[in-house]
Design a protein around this motif. Structure first.
Motif, PDB file in Angstrom:
ATOM      1  N   GLY A  23     -22.470  39.402 -39.038  1.00 12.13           N
ATOM      2  CA  GLY A  23     -21.525  40.526 -39.112  1.00 12.13           C
ATOM      3  C   GLY A  23     -21.309  41.230 -37.789  1.00 12.13           C
ATOM      4  N   ILE A  24     -21.670  40.589 -36.677  1.00 11.93           N
ATOM      5  CA  ILE A  24     -21.508  41.235 -35.368  1.00 11.93           C
ATOM      6  C   ILE A  24     -20.108  40.939 -34.830  1.00 11.93           C
ATOM      7  CG2 ILE A  24     -22.431  41.272 -33.003  1.00 11.93           C
ATOM      8  CD1 ILE A  24     -25.049  41.465 -34.477  1.00 11.93           C
ATOM      9  N   ALA A  25     -19.355  42.007 -34.548  1.00 13.63           N
ATOM     10  CA  ALA A  25     -17.943  41.843 -34.191  1.00 13.63           C
ATOM     11  C   ALA A  25     -17.777  41.079 -32.873  1.00 13.63           C
ATOM     12  CB  ALA A  25     -17.277  43.206 -34.106  1.00 13.63           C
ATOM     13  N   ASP A  26     -18.557  41.448 -31.874  1.00 14.73           N
ATOM     14  CA  ASP A  26     -18.410  40.823 -30.549  1.00 14.73           C
ATOM     15  C   ASP A  26     -19.466  39.741 -30.348  1.00 14.73           C
ATOM     16  OD1 ASP A  26     -16.281  42.490 -29.818  1.00 14.73           O
ATOM     17  OD2 ASP A  26     -17.704  44.091 -29.322  1.00 14.73           O
ATOM     18  N   ALA A  27     -19.547  38.815 -31.311  1.00 11.78           N
ATOM     19  CA  ALA A  27     -20.645  37.843 -31.316  1.00 11.78           C
ATOM     20  C   ALA A  27     -20.697  37.024 -30.023  1.00 11.78           C
ATOM     21  CB  ALA A  27     -20.500  36.920 -32.522  1.00 11.78           C
ATOM     22  N   ALA A  28     -19.551  36.529 -29.561  1.00 13.12           N
ATOM     23  CA  ALA A  28     -19.555  35.663 -28.372  1.00 13.12           C
ATOM     24  C   ALA A  28     -20.010  36.443 -27.140  1.00 13.12           C
ATOM     25  CB  ALA A  28     -18.162  35.080 -28.154  1.00 13.12           C
ATOM     26  N   LEU A  29     -19.505  37.659 -27.017  1.00 12.83           N
ATOM     27  CA  LEU A  29     -19.858  38.478 -25.855  1.00 12.83           C
ATOM     28  C   LEU A  29     -21.347  38.846 -25.885  1.00 12.83           C
ATOM     29  CD1 LEU A  29     -18.673  39.844 -23.372  1.00 12.83           C
ATOM     30  CD2 LEU A  29     -18.210  41.855 -24.776  1.00 12.83           C
ATOM     31  N   ASP A  30     -21.843  39.176 -27.066  1.00 11.38           N
ATOM     32  CA  ASP A  30     -23.259  39.535 -27.184  1.00 11.38           C
ATOM     33  C   ASP A  30     -24.149  38.332 -26.855  1.00 11.38           C
ATOM     34  OD1 ASP A  30     -22.257  41.943 -27.977  1.00 11.38           O
ATOM     35  OD2 ASP A  30     -23.500  42.133 -29.765  1.00 11.38           O
ATOM     36  N   ALA A  31     -23.760  37.157 -27.365  1.00 14.40           N
ATOM     37  CA  ALA A  31     -24.554  35.956 -27.077  1.00 14.40           C
ATOM     38  C   ALA A  31     -24.574  35.704 -25.577  1.00 14.40           C
ATOM     39  CB  ALA A  31     -23.957  34.755 -27.822  1.00 14.40           C
ATOM     40  N   GLU A  32     -23.430  35.831 -24.954  1.00 14.10           N
ATOM     41  CA  GLU A  32     -23.342  35.601 -23.511  1.00 14.10           C
ATOM     42  C   GLU A  32     -24.187  36.616 -22.742  1.00 14.10           C
ATOM     43  OE1 GLU A  32     -19.272  35.417 -21.754  1.00 14.10           O
ATOM     44  OE2 GLU A  32     -20.240  36.588 -20.169  1.00 14.10           O
ATOM     45  N   THR A  33     -24.112  37.876 -23.150  1.00 12.60           N
ATOM     46  CA  THR A  33     -24.885  38.919 -22.453  1.00 12.60           C
ATOM     47  C   THR A  33     -26.387  38.645 -22.575  1.00 12.60           C
ATOM     48  OG1 THR A  33     -23.132  40.493 -22.952  1.00 12.60           O
ATOM     49  CG2 THR A  33     -25.245  41.422 -22.299  1.00 12.60           C
ATOM     50  N   LEU A  34     -26.821  38.238 -23.772  1.00 12.49           N
ATOM     51  CA  LEU A  34     -28.253  37.967 -23.968  1.00 12.49           C
ATOM     52  C   LEU A  34     -28.696  36.754 -23.148  1.00 12.49           C
ATOM     53  CD1 LEU A  34     -28.583  38.654 -27.799  1.00 12.49           C
ATOM     54  CD2 LEU A  34     -29.429  40.081 -25.912  1.00 12.49           C
TER      55      LEU A  34
END
Ligand SMILES: C[S@@+](CC[C@H](N)C(=O)[O-])C[C@H]1O[C@@H](n2cnc3c(N)ncnc32)[C@H](O)[C@@H]1O
Length: 291
Positions: A23-34
């Motif tokens: 349910g994370i809206a910015d899933a791609a961006l969050d994955a990339e940041t991590l």
């Protein structure tokens, strides 16, 4: 997860799917940041290195962060920082994660204070120190004070001050609203106070409700306006002639807060909207005395 070597791109693809399903809206961006956090890479390096294999230790560290993010822990708590205005701020569960809309208050304060040679400013409820430290960094002649009732929040703010080389420029005080600086007179009083009604807690995102400090979200007692009702009348006598009170407000609160300012003898100079068009910052000014 298997022990097979994986590329940065394949890790990203799987994590994006996992975070979307959580349910994370910015899933791609969050994955990339991590992933960039784990690898110590900037965005350009991730583009050129997308097909490189990562070590098993890096993959394991990444998977554990993705698990935590899927459980709705804020991204900023996992990477430890949030960008605000021109700097990166350390954030922990003891402080509110600075929000982009609060930059409107900083911008409006700077526009008014820049012409003054030695403005004196206080940030009430400083949290991470985002507002106070951004003002101090921009205005070399300013005397900046910051208050908070939370000692753990002030410890984070002091660390940020040290990391930004601003520890000699901002005086931090523990106490209620303006009580610690009662003897001083200011050119501007700035605040992004707690303004969420406790009755609305259930509607907050889990990242906010379960991980950000209650003290930063909800007024200690009363409704969403409780802090404004105490802060606005207390601010008027502490301002120099022509001084400003800049307040961030929650959605739908600007008219009532502007009304409280008028009742306390302020002139409301502007109500500034955020990027979503929501009235977000009330700019009020104490009357100039007649000559
Ligand atoms: C919404 S957060 C704002 C933090 C930071 N200024 C920002 O904009 O990111 C509100 C802050 O006010 C502090 N606070 C709550 N009640 C207070 C009070 N009565 N006096 C001083 N600070 C208070 C909280 O501890 C919290 O750090």
């Amino acid at each position: 997860m298997s022990g097979t070597a994986q590329t940065a791109q394949s890790l990203l693809d799987k994590a994006t799917g996992r975070l979307s399903r959580a349910g994370i809206a910015d899933a791609a961006l969050d994955a990339e940041t991590l992933l960039r956090h784990v690898l110590g890479w900037d965005r350009a390096r991730l583009v050129t290195g997308a097909r490189e294999f990562v070590t098993q230790a890096e993959a394991a560290r990444f998977h554990s962060l993705v698990d935590e993010r899927a459980a709705r822990r804020p991204l900023q708590h996992l990477v430890g920082t949030q960008a605000f205005w021109r700097h990166e701020f350390l954030v922990t569960p003891d402080v509110l994660i600075p929000r982009p809309e609060t930059e409107i208050l900083v911008e409006a304060a700077l526009a008014r204070l820049a012409p003054l040679e030695r403005p004196r400013v206080v940030d009430v409820g400083t949290g991470s120190g985002a507002i106070a430290l951004s003002i101090a960094a921009e205005l070399a002649g300013a005397e900046v004070h910051a208050t908070d009732v939370s000692e753990p929040a002030l410890a984070v703010a002091r660390t940020n001050a040290r990391q930004l080389g601003l520890e000699a420029r901002v005086q931090f005080h523990c106490g209620d609203l303006l009580a610690p600086v009662r003897g001083l007179r200011f050119d501007a009083i700035l605040s992004n106070p707690p303004y969420v009604d406790r009755a609305d807690a259930a509607s907050l995102a889990p990242e906010v409700r379960d991980h950000e400090p209650a003290l930063a979200l909800f007024p200690a007692e009363g409704d969403a306006y409780a802090v404004y009702r105490r802060l606005i009348p207390a601010a008027a006598p502490l301002l120099r002639e022509g001084g400003w009170l800049l307040l961030e407000v929650g959605q739908g609160m600007a008219d009532t807060v502007a009304g409280l300012c008028t009742q306390a003898g302020f002139t409301v100079e502007a109500v500034l909207r955020d990027l979503q068009g929501i009235p977000r910052t009330v700019v009020a000014r104490v009357a100039e005395r007649a000559p």
